[in-house]
Design a protein around this motif. Structure first.
Motif, short mmCIF file in Angstrom:
data_model
loop_
_atom_site.label_atom_id
_atom_site.label_comp_id
_atom_site.label_asym_id
_atom_site.label_seq_id
_atom_site.Cartn_x
_atom_site.Cartn_y
_atom_site.Cartn_z
N GLY A 1 2.72 6.96 13.91
CA GLY A 1 2.07 7.84 12.95
C GLY A 1 2.97 8.11 11.75
N LEU A 2 4.23 8.36 12.04
CA LEU A 2 5.17 8.59 10.94
C LEU A 2 5.28 7.33 10.07
CD1 LEU A 2 8.04 10.58 12.65
CD2 LEU A 2 6.30 11.42 11.10
N THR B 1 2.35 7.10 7.63
CA THR B 1 2.40 8.01 6.49
C THR B 1 3.51 7.62 5.52
OG1 THR B 1 3.54 9.47 8.04
CG2 THR B 1 1.31 10.05 7.44
N ILE B 2 4.64 7.15 6.04
CA ILE B 2 5.73 6.81 5.11
C ILE B 2 5.35 5.58 4.30
CG2 ILE B 2 7.10 5.24 6.56
CD1 ILE B 2 8.60 8.09 4.58
N HIS C 1 2.42 4.92 3.25
CA HIS C 1 1.51 5.34 2.18
C HIS C 1 2.23 6.14 1.10
CE1 HIS C 1 -2.48 4.10 3.60
NE2 HIS C 1 -1.84 4.00 4.74
N LEU C 2 3.41 6.66 1.44
CA LEU C 2 4.18 7.40 0.42
C LEU C 2 4.49 6.50 -0.76
CD1 LEU C 2 5.84 9.93 -0.41
CD2 LEU C 2 7.73 8.96 0.85
N PHE C 3 4.67 5.21 -0.49
CA PHE C 3 5.10 4.31 -1.57
C PHE C 3 3.93 3.54 -2.16
CE2 PHE C 3 8.74 4.87 1.27
CZ PHE C 3 9.61 5.45 0.36
N LYS C 4 2.73 3.87 -1.75
CA LYS C 4 1.58 3.21 -2.37
C LYS C 4 1.19 3.95 -3.64
CE LYS C 4 -0.49 0.72 1.40
NZ LYS C 4 -1.57 0.66 2.37
N ARG C 5 0.47 3.24 -4.45
CA ARG C 5 0.03 3.83 -5.71
C ARG C 5 -1.04 4.88 -5.46
NH1 ARG C 5 0.16 2.93 -11.10
NH2 ARG C 5 -1.90 3.38 -11.90
N PRO C 6 -0.87 6.09 -6.02
CA PRO C 6 -1.94 7.09 -5.84
C PRO C 6 -3.23 6.61 -6.50
CG PRO C 6 -0.01 8.04 -6.93
CD PRO C 6 0.20 6.57 -6.89
N SER C 7 -4.31 6.91 -5.86
CA SER C 7 -5.60 6.46 -6.41
C SER C 7 -6.19 7.49 -7.34
CB SER C 7 -6.56 6.16 -5.26
OG SER C 7 -6.54 7.22 -4.33
N THR C 8 -5.37 8.45 -7.75
CA THR C 8 -5.88 9.50 -8.62
C THR C 8 -6.23 8.94 -9.99
OG1 THR C 8 -4.32 10.94 -7.53
CG2 THR C 8 -5.37 11.80 -9.49
N ARG D 1 1.55 12.29 -2.39
CA ARG D 1 1.75 10.84 -2.41
C ARG D 1 1.37 10.21 -1.08
NH1 ARG D 1 4.16 8.68 -7.06
NH2 ARG D 1 3.72 6.74 -5.99
N MET D 2 1.67 10.92 0.02
CA MET D 2 1.31 10.36 1.32
C MET D 2 -0.20 10.31 1.51
SD MET D 2 4.10 11.84 3.97
CE MET D 2 5.71 11.09 4.13
N HIS E 1 -2.25 9.60 -1.01
CA HIS E 1 -2.74 8.83 -2.17
C HIS E 1 -3.11 9.73 -3.33
CE1 HIS E 1 -3.66 4.67 -0.35
NE2 HIS E 1 -2.58 5.20 0.17
N TRP F 1 6.68 15.42 6.24
CA TRP F 1 6.24 14.13 6.78
C TRP F 1 5.47 14.33 8.08
CZ3 TRP F 1 10.48 9.98 8.22
CH2 TRP F 1 9.85 8.76 8.47
N ALA G 1 1.57 13.61 9.10
CA ALA G 1 1.27 12.60 10.09
C ALA G 1 0.50 13.15 11.28
CB ALA G 1 2.57 11.95 10.57
#
Lengths: 409, 369
Positions: A14-15, A18-19, A21-28, B58-59, B61, B330, B334
């Motif tokens: 799970g961690l 989430t980590i 997705h931290l480095f993905k581009r925000p879809s905002t 950010r987590m 999106h 975090w 999660a």
């Protein structure tokens, strides 16, 4: 297998998710700074094209929340023709939508029979107070300019009649504009030209050179009288049709005068055309902005009608020549038959042929004309109608027969 | 062999001095210390909160705050101003005095922990001999504020939230204190500065490899971390305010500045708990195990630093604190919220026995080696 996984592996997974997705581009989408492409049929706001509104009140009545406010008054429109009846028309005074009550169901847009209400994709009309959301006609009209064009038709689809009409109208308007300008130029170039010839020339030019299809003279006159452009245009169109008919008739008469031996002018015209459609009707309908298919069908029907009329006329023309010899016999028959009086409607027609059928007295005894009956049934008519018509045909035939016998005698 | 037993007793006798003990007067150092504690309390939680907003965003999106200040960094300041402006409603049936006092009772202890937390060489208000005991004791006072708020709101959701918070805090206080005692046993002192110092001189048995307490007591560190999150009612242990069941738990009836005080307590708690973990397990302001800060000549390279060393020490501590806060955020993103019975089960059936075992093992090792 997962059975051997250490306890807590799922927690680490799970961690991991989430980590990642931290480095993905925000879809905002940074809305006020950038805007998304809205769907073409977005329901942002209800726009009004007030020129289409006939104050039928359908939208106001169908609105589930009853927040469409319409006010109007009646205006009397002078008769279109000399001796006609004056009409009343509703004129829109106020059209307001309270968007604080609107639930954007779109029933008003659906129900509008004249395409006066539209969905516009504009959505930025929030206010600080509720009463600011009551928007009047001017604002609604502004939004109508933001309504996107309808989606393109499929390949090979027929153009909707009203769209074809609108396109034709727009083209006409453009040509009219051009004609007006040309006229203005000509008027400037030749100011000494007399009013009469100029008028005549303009009229001729209108339907020969131009395809303007409206009577410029009438149009100008009505505009000068302060009529709205729409009314003036429709009236000028009618005037044009009338004039063209007159012109056709005059031409035909002229042709007749040149060749008096020819029978009725119209059948002659048809005879020349081998197209099986009535060219005149066709042209007229096209000029009126009807789609080609409809014009062709109507012209065909007109051709058949005319052809029949021509044949009858020919037959009639031939008959007097043959009948002259037997005038006395006919007269004698007339004298013996007192039934001649009960045909006053036919008095307008030439006396001799009038006597032919109506003077005969035949007792209907239930016989029918089998030939006519079969034909009508074949055409898909109901049996009752076919039978009655066939009966009438039989009587007519019988009369004709009697007449012929008499004529022969 | 006995390198692990480097005289913490000597330290305990000579209390280290704070950098704020300037001059001979009484007033100036006190004022400086008050300013230090208040400044820390009102600034660092905002930094942690900003990081939470951004990381969580950010987590998920999102971008988190972007408009208030550069990169949205002043969002919490703007929120604070907003909370001050809002109407301060008190339910008619509420016990008004208790209702009004509750946020303060929760907030002040969270603030007072900063008194003993060392943020760098000499950068602390006071080095209490019983610093660890003080910190743990004062943390427990916060639960009083929560219970008061839950009771005084005259709202069943508030009451449920308050009771849940009480049960939760008692359940997790126990393992938290046991593992903290374990550290004290190993360090031989209750002074937080002393514990940091003890870590810098703790060597792997038989070698001269310096180790932080997180390595021998990784179990204790894990228990402390989980228990700290539960103490703070942070997700996934946020049953006391569980939005889906209890509206907002003991905070349901609070609005305006009082609500902001509860929020600040939570963010401040995140910082203080992280700071405690840094002090107890992560070597305080040490950059790496066995690596002294540049410019520090004192014992183990931890004291008597110049200006640069001091600033660097504070930066290292803050970095570690924010890293721990990041892990808390975090975990919040999660994991889903636990059930109340799961929460109690984890504490009483897992954490308490484990922490007791941890204490026993460490004590045995301490005596043996």
């Amino acid at each position: 297998m997962a059975t051997t996984a250490l306890p807590g592996t799922g927690l680490l997974k799970g961690l991991g998710v989430t980590i990642k997705h931290l480095f993905k581009r925000p879809s905002t989408l940074m809305y006020p700074h950038e805007r998304s492409d809205l769907a073409p049929r977005t329901r942002g706001v209800i726009a009004l094209m007030d020129e289409n509104c006939t104050v039928c009140m359908l939208c106001s009545r169908e609105c589930p929340d009853w927040f469409i406010y319409i006010e109007s008054h009646k205006e009397t429109v002078p008769p279109a023709k000399e001796g006609g009846r004056a009409r009343t028309r509703n004129v829109l005074d106020r059209f307001a939508i309270d968007f604080s009550l609107c639930m954007y169901c779109g029933i008003c847009v659906e129900v509008c029979p004249f395409d006066a209400l539209w969905w516009s994709p504009e959505f930025e009309y929030s206010e600080y107070s509720m009463d600011g959301l009551l928007h009047e006609m001017d604002k609604l009209r502004e939004w109508a300019d933001t309504v996107p064009a309808p989606p393109p038709l499929e390949e090979g689809a027929l153009m909707p009649a009203e769209v074809a009409d609108a396109i034709a109208k727009a083209e006409k308007d453009r040509e009219l504009e051009a004609a007006k300008q040309e006229e203005a130029v000509q008027a400037k170039a030749a100011p000494e030209e007399a009013a009469g010839p100029k008028q005549g020339k303009a009229a001729t030019k209108d339907f020969e050179v131009k395809a303007g299809e409206i009577d410029q003279e009438t149009f100008d006159k009505l505009i000068a009288e302060g009529k709205s452009e729409r009314i003036a245009r429709s009236k000028a169109k009618a005037a044009y049709v009338k004039k063209e008919k007159a012109r056709m008739r005059a031409e035909a008469e002229a042709a007749e005068a040149a060749a008096p031996a020819a029978p009725a002018p119209k059948p002659a015209e048809i005879h020349v055309e081998a197209g099986q459609i009535d060219q005149e009707t066709f042209d007229k309908l096209i000029a009126e902005g009807k789609p080609e298919r409809m014009a062709r069908a109507k012209a065909k029907a007109a051709y058949v009608k005319k052809e029949k009329a021509r044949l009858r006329a020919e037959a009639e023309a031939a008959e007097p020549a043959a009948a002259t010899g037997s005038t006395e016999a006919t007269e004698a028959a007339t004298a013996t038959e007192p039934a001649a009086v009960d045909a006053p409607a036919e008095a307008a027609e030439p006396a001799e042929p009038a006597k032919k059928l109506s003077d005969m007295h035949v007792e209907g005894t239930g016989e029918i004309d089998q030939e006519v009956f079969d034909k009508l049934i074949a055409e898909g008519k109901s049996e009752r109608i076919a039978r009655s018509k066939a009966k009438a045909a039989w009587i007519k035939k019988r009369k004709q027969q009697m007449l012929d016998e008499e004529g022969g005698a | 062999m006995n390198s692990a037993l480097v005289s913490p007793a000597n330290h305990a006798v000579a209390q280290s001095a704070s950098v704020m003990d300037v001059g001979d007067g009484f007033l100036l150092p006190v004022l400086l210390k008050i300013a230090f504690v208040l400044g820390l309390f009102f600034v660092v939680p905002l930094v942690g909160g900003y990081m939470e907003h951004k990381v969580m965003g950010r987590m998920q999106h999102r971008r988190g705050p972007v408009e208030a200040g550069p990169f949205g960094s002043l969002q919490l300041v703007a929120d604070g101003i907003k909370f001050i402006q809002k109407e301060d409603t008190i339910p008619r049936a509420a016990d008004k005095w208790v209702f009004a006092a509750a946020p303060g009772v929760a907030l002040v202890p969270a603030m007072l922990i900063f008194l003993v937390l060392p943020f760098g060489p000499g950068v602390f208000a006071v080095d209490l001999e019983l610093g660890l005991l003080y910190a743990l004791a004062i943390t427990s006072v916060s639960v009083l504020g929560v219970l008061m708020g839950g009771w005084a709101s005259a709202n069943k959701f508030s009451l449920f939230g308050g009771l849940r918070a009480g049960a939760q805090l008692i359940a997790y206080e126990l393992p938290l204190i046991i593992v903290a005692i374990t550290v004290a046993v190993q360090a031989g002192t209750l002074s937080l500065v002393g514990i940091v110092e003890a870590q810098s001189t703790f060597m792997l048995a038989g070698t001269d490899i310096n180790l932080w307490y997180v390595f021998p007591q990784f179990v204790g560190f894990g228990i402390f971390f989980v228990a700290a999150m539960a103490e703070l009612s942070r997700p996934p242990f946020d049953m006391p305010i569980g939005d889906s069941e209890l509206v907002f738990g003991y905070m349901t009836e609070y609005s305006g500045i009082k609500f902001a005080m509860f929020l600040l307590t939570e963010y401040g708690g995140m910082i203080t708990m992280s700071a405690l973990m840094v002090v107890l397990y992560l070597g305080g302001w040490q950059l790496l195990p066995g690596v002294p800060l540049p410019g520090c000549d004192g014992a183990g390279g931890l004291f008597d630093c110049g200006f640069l060393g001091t600033v660097l020490g504070v930066a290292v501590t803050m970095g570690k604190i924010l890293a721990l806060v990041f892990v808390m955020v975090w975990a919040r993103v999660a994991y889903p919220r636990l059930r109340e019975d799961q929460l109690q089960r984890i504490s009483w059936l897992v954490l308490v026995p484990l922490s007791l075992l941890n204490l026993a093992v460490v004590t045995v090792f301490k005596v043996v080696f």
